[in-house]
Scaffold this motif. Structure first.
Motif, PDB file in Angstrom:
ATOM      1  N   GLN A  43      24.212  32.657  52.254  1.00  0.00           N
ATOM      2  CA  GLN A  43      23.034  33.159  52.847  1.00  0.00           C
ATOM      3  C   GLN A  43      23.086  34.666  52.670  1.00  0.00           C
ATOM      4  OE1 GLN A  43      20.108  32.176  54.047  1.00  0.00           O
ATOM      5  NE2 GLN A  43      20.356  30.125  53.573  1.00  0.00           N
ATOM      6  N   ALA A  44      24.311  35.332  53.018  1.00  0.00           N
ATOM      7  CA  ALA A  44      24.411  36.827  52.973  1.00  0.00           C
ATOM      8  C   ALA A  44      24.242  37.326  51.788  1.00  0.00           C
ATOM      9  CB  ALA A  44      25.781  37.229  53.646  1.00  0.00           C
ATOM     10  N   VAL A  45      25.063  36.580  50.792  1.00  0.00           N
ATOM     11  CA  VAL A  45      24.884  37.013  49.284  1.00  0.00           C
ATOM     12  C   VAL A  45      23.796  36.946  48.576  1.00  0.00           C
ATOM     13  CG1 VAL A  45      25.907  36.690  46.961  1.00  0.00           C
ATOM     14  CG2 VAL A  45      27.438  36.845  48.912  1.00  0.00           C
ATOM     15  N   PHE A  46      22.988  35.678  48.859  1.00  0.00           N
ATOM     16  CA  PHE A  46      21.598  35.603  48.320  1.00  0.00           C
ATOM     17  C   PHE A  46      20.475  36.611  48.719  1.00  0.00           C
ATOM     18  CE2 PHE A  46      17.346  33.792  48.672  1.00  0.00           C
ATOM     19  CZ  PHE A  46      17.180  33.362  47.383  1.00  0.00           C
ATOM     20  N   TRP A  47      20.774  36.942  50.010  1.00  0.00           N
ATOM     21  CA  TRP A  47      19.504  37.873  50.732  1.00  0.00           C
ATOM     22  C   TRP A  47      19.834  39.179  50.358  1.00  0.00           C
ATOM     23  CZ3 TRP A  47      15.193  35.936  51.506  1.00  0.00           C
ATOM     24  CH2 TRP A  47      15.058  34.574  51.945  1.00  0.00           C
ATOM     25  N   ALA A  48      21.166  39.462  50.024  1.00  0.00           N
ATOM     26  CA  ALA A  48      21.492  40.861  49.574  1.00  0.00           C
ATOM     27  C   ALA A  48      20.880  40.951  48.147  1.00  0.00           C
ATOM     28  CB  ALA A  48      23.081  41.156  49.781  1.00  0.00           C
ATOM     29  N   THR A  49      21.361  40.032  47.326  1.00  0.00           N
ATOM     30  CA  THR A  49      20.854  39.845  45.970  1.00  0.00           C
ATOM     31  C   THR A  49      19.378  39.998  45.749  1.00  0.00           C
ATOM     32  OG1 THR A  49      22.826  38.772  45.115  1.00  0.00           O
ATOM     33  CG2 THR A  49      21.049  38.668  43.727  1.00  0.00           C
ATOM     34  N   LYS A  50      18.587  39.172  46.519  1.00  0.00           N
ATOM     35  CA  LYS A  50      17.286  39.143  46.730  1.00  0.00           C
ATOM     36  C   LYS A  50      16.491  40.445  46.989  1.00  0.00           C
ATOM     37  CE  LYS A  50      13.117  37.181  48.901  1.00  0.00           C
ATOM     38  NZ  LYS A  50      12.737  36.246  49.883  1.00  0.00           N
ATOM     39  N   ARG A  51      17.379  41.125  48.058  1.00  0.00           N
ATOM     40  CA  ARG A  51      16.727  42.680  48.335  1.00  0.00           C
ATOM     41  C   ARG A  51      17.044  43.705  47.280  1.00  0.00           C
ATOM     42  NH1 ARG A  51      19.030  42.472  53.033  1.00  0.00           N
ATOM     43  NH2 ARG A  51      21.086  43.558  52.330  1.00  0.00           N
ATOM     44  N   ALA A  52      18.343  43.508  46.672  1.00  0.00           N
ATOM     45  CA  ALA A  52      18.376  44.445  45.671  1.00  0.00           C
ATOM     46  C   ALA A  52      17.572  44.369  44.267  1.00  0.00           C
ATOM     47  CB  ALA A  52      19.927  44.199  45.125  1.00  0.00           C
ATOM     48  N   LEU A  53      17.158  42.940  44.002  1.00  0.00           N
ATOM     49  CA  LEU A  53      16.438  42.843  42.866  1.00  0.00           C
ATOM     50  C   LEU A  53      14.714  43.317  43.402  1.00  0.00           C
ATOM     51  CD1 LEU A  53      17.317  39.295  41.536  1.00  0.00           C
ATOM     52  CD2 LEU A  53      17.270  41.233  40.340  1.00  0.00           C
ATOM     53  N   ALA A  54      14.480  43.138  44.481  1.00  0.00           N
ATOM     54  CA  ALA A  54      13.039  43.657  44.963  1.00  0.00           C
ATOM     55  C   ALA A  54      13.135  45.258  45.052  1.00  0.00           C
ATOM     56  CB  ALA A  54      13.123  43.071  46.426  1.00  0.00           C
ATOM     57  N   GLU A  55      14.238  45.886  45.511  1.00  0.00           N
ATOM     58  CA  GLU A  55      14.121  47.239  45.384  1.00  0.00           C
ATOM     59  C   GLU A  55      14.021  47.847  44.078  1.00  0.00           C
ATOM     60  OE1 GLU A  55      17.815  48.278  47.782  1.00  0.00           O
ATOM     61  OE2 GLU A  55      16.693  47.714  49.712  1.00  0.00           O
ATOM     62  N   ALA A  56      14.736  47.049  43.053  1.00  0.00           N
ATOM     63  CA  ALA A  56      14.895  47.535  41.767  1.00  0.00           C
ATOM     64  C   ALA A  56      13.416  47.470  40.980  1.00  0.00           C
ATOM     65  CB  ALA A  56      15.875  47.019  40.822  1.00  0.00           C
ATOM     66  N   ALA A  57      12.867  46.367  41.228  1.00  0.00           N
ATOM     67  CA  ALA A  57      11.660  45.890  40.939  1.00  0.00           C
ATOM     68  C   ALA A  57      10.515  46.973  41.384  1.00  0.00           C
ATOM     69  CB  ALA A  57      11.155  44.365  41.143  1.00  0.00           C
ATOM     70  N   ASP A  58      10.955  47.348  42.836  1.00  0.00           N
ATOM     71  CA  ASP A  58       9.841  48.017  43.419  1.00  0.00           C
ATOM     72  C   ASP A  58       9.826  49.359  42.859  1.00  0.00           C
ATOM     73  OD1 ASP A  58       7.927  48.866  45.386  1.00  0.00           O
ATOM     74  OD2 ASP A  58       9.341  50.039  46.398  1.00  0.00           O
ATOM     75  N   VAL A  59      11.000  50.105  42.297  1.00  0.00           N
ATOM     76  CA  VAL A  59      11.135  51.529  41.653  1.00  0.00           C
ATOM     77  C   VAL A  59      10.477  51.303  40.490  1.00  0.00           C
ATOM     78  CG1 VAL A  59      12.850  53.090  40.691  1.00  0.00           C
ATOM     79  CG2 VAL A  59      13.247  51.990  42.996  1.00  0.00           C
ATOM     80  N   ALA A  60      10.758  50.191  39.517  1.00  0.00           N
ATOM     81  CA  ALA A  60      10.316  49.931  38.249  1.00  0.00           C
ATOM     82  C   ALA A  60       8.869  50.105  38.285  1.00  0.00           C
ATOM     83  CB  ALA A  60      10.825  48.637  37.538  1.00  0.00           C
ATOM     84  N   TYR A  61       8.180  49.186  39.142  1.00  0.00           N
ATOM     85  CA  TYR A  61       6.756  48.886  39.190  1.00  0.00           C
ATOM     86  C   TYR A  61       5.872  50.180  39.697  1.00  0.00           C
ATOM     87  CZ  TYR A  61       8.457  44.386  38.078  1.00  0.00           C
ATOM     88  OH  TYR A  61       9.112  43.086  37.916  1.00  0.00           O
ATOM     89  N   ARG A  62       6.455  50.850  40.551  1.00  0.00           N
ATOM     90  CA  ARG A  62       5.846  52.075  41.157  1.00  0.00           C
ATOM     91  C   ARG A  62       5.722  53.325  40.193  1.00  0.00           C
ATOM     92  NH1 ARG A  62       4.672  52.416  46.869  1.00  0.00           N
ATOM     93  NH2 ARG A  62       5.806  50.692  47.855  1.00  0.00           N
ATOM     94  N   ARG A  63       6.628  53.133  39.258  1.00  0.00           N
ATOM     95  CA  ARG A  63       6.367  54.324  38.137  1.00  0.00           C
ATOM     96  C   ARG A  63       4.988  54.022  37.602  1.00  0.00           C
ATOM     97  NH1 ARG A  63      12.366  53.605  36.983  1.00  0.00           N
ATOM     98  NH2 ARG A  63      11.606  51.689  35.458  1.00  0.00           N
ATOM     99  N   HIS A  64       4.430  53.023  37.512  1.00  0.00           N
ATOM    100  CA  HIS A  64       3.291  52.550  36.856  1.00  0.00           C
ATOM    101  C   HIS A  64       2.029  52.519  37.880  1.00  0.00           C
ATOM    102  CE1 HIS A  64       5.857  52.612  33.325  1.00  0.00           C
ATOM    103  NE2 HIS A  64       6.550  51.668  34.114  1.00  0.00           N
ATOM    104  N   GLY A  65       2.134  52.556  39.264  1.00  0.00           N
ATOM    105  CA  GLY A  65       1.462  52.687  40.225  1.00  0.00           C
ATOM    106  C   GLY A  65       1.167  51.122  40.729  1.00  0.00           C
TER     107      GLY A  65
END
Length: 146
Positions: A14-36
């Motif tokens: 659970q800890a590894v899964f949620w940490a991975t999910k959070r890291a992917l979400a944060e990286a996606a957020d950075v990538a998509y926010r560049r485009h609004g």
């Protein structure tokens, strides 16, 4: 962590899964926010790229979300210039969500961002490990969806 993965306790999964999910979400957020685009909105855009002009209820059904969640996202996306919400011509109580030109133009840009994020996430895995990971994640999804 000298233990083998088979001996990891369930809470470590659970800890590894949620940490991975959070890291992917944060990286996606950075990538998509560049485009609004806020993270999560790419899925609404993807559905509209396949079929424009869907009502919030149908978008929600296709994405496995609640209609109010889609409605709130569409309001934010309209404010960002990605979509317009217009009354249905035959039923004025019904709203349809249409891509703006900007929303349509983002398809290739966001596709490129998604591919780059996947490539980054999977960069150190062999082809066999990638296949195994995808199969395992799909099996987990099916296990918890029962």
């Amino acid at each position: 962590m000298g233990e083998t993965p088979a001996s990891w306790p369930n809470d470590e999964f659970q800890a590894v899964f949620w940490a991975t999910k959070r890291a992917l979400a944060e990286a996606a957020d950075v990538a998509y926010r560049r485009h609004g685009v806020r993270d999560g909105q790419q899925f609404l855009l993807m559905a509209l790229w396949k079929e424009d002009g869907l009502p919030p209820g149908e978008l929600a059904r296709r994405l496995g979300l609640a209609t109010p969640t889609v409605t709130r996202a569409a309001i934010r996306m309209e404010a960002a210039g990605l979509v317009t919400r217009t009354p249905d011509l035959s039923d004025r109580r019904l709203v349809r969500i249409h891509l703006t030109e900007r929303g349509r133009d983002l398809q290739h840009v966001l596709d490129k961002e998604m591919r780059a994020l996947s490539d980054r996430a999977l960069a150190t895995l062999s082809d066999e490990q990638r296949t195994t990971l995808i199969e395992a994640l799909d099996l987990i999804r099916r296990n918890v969806s029962r």
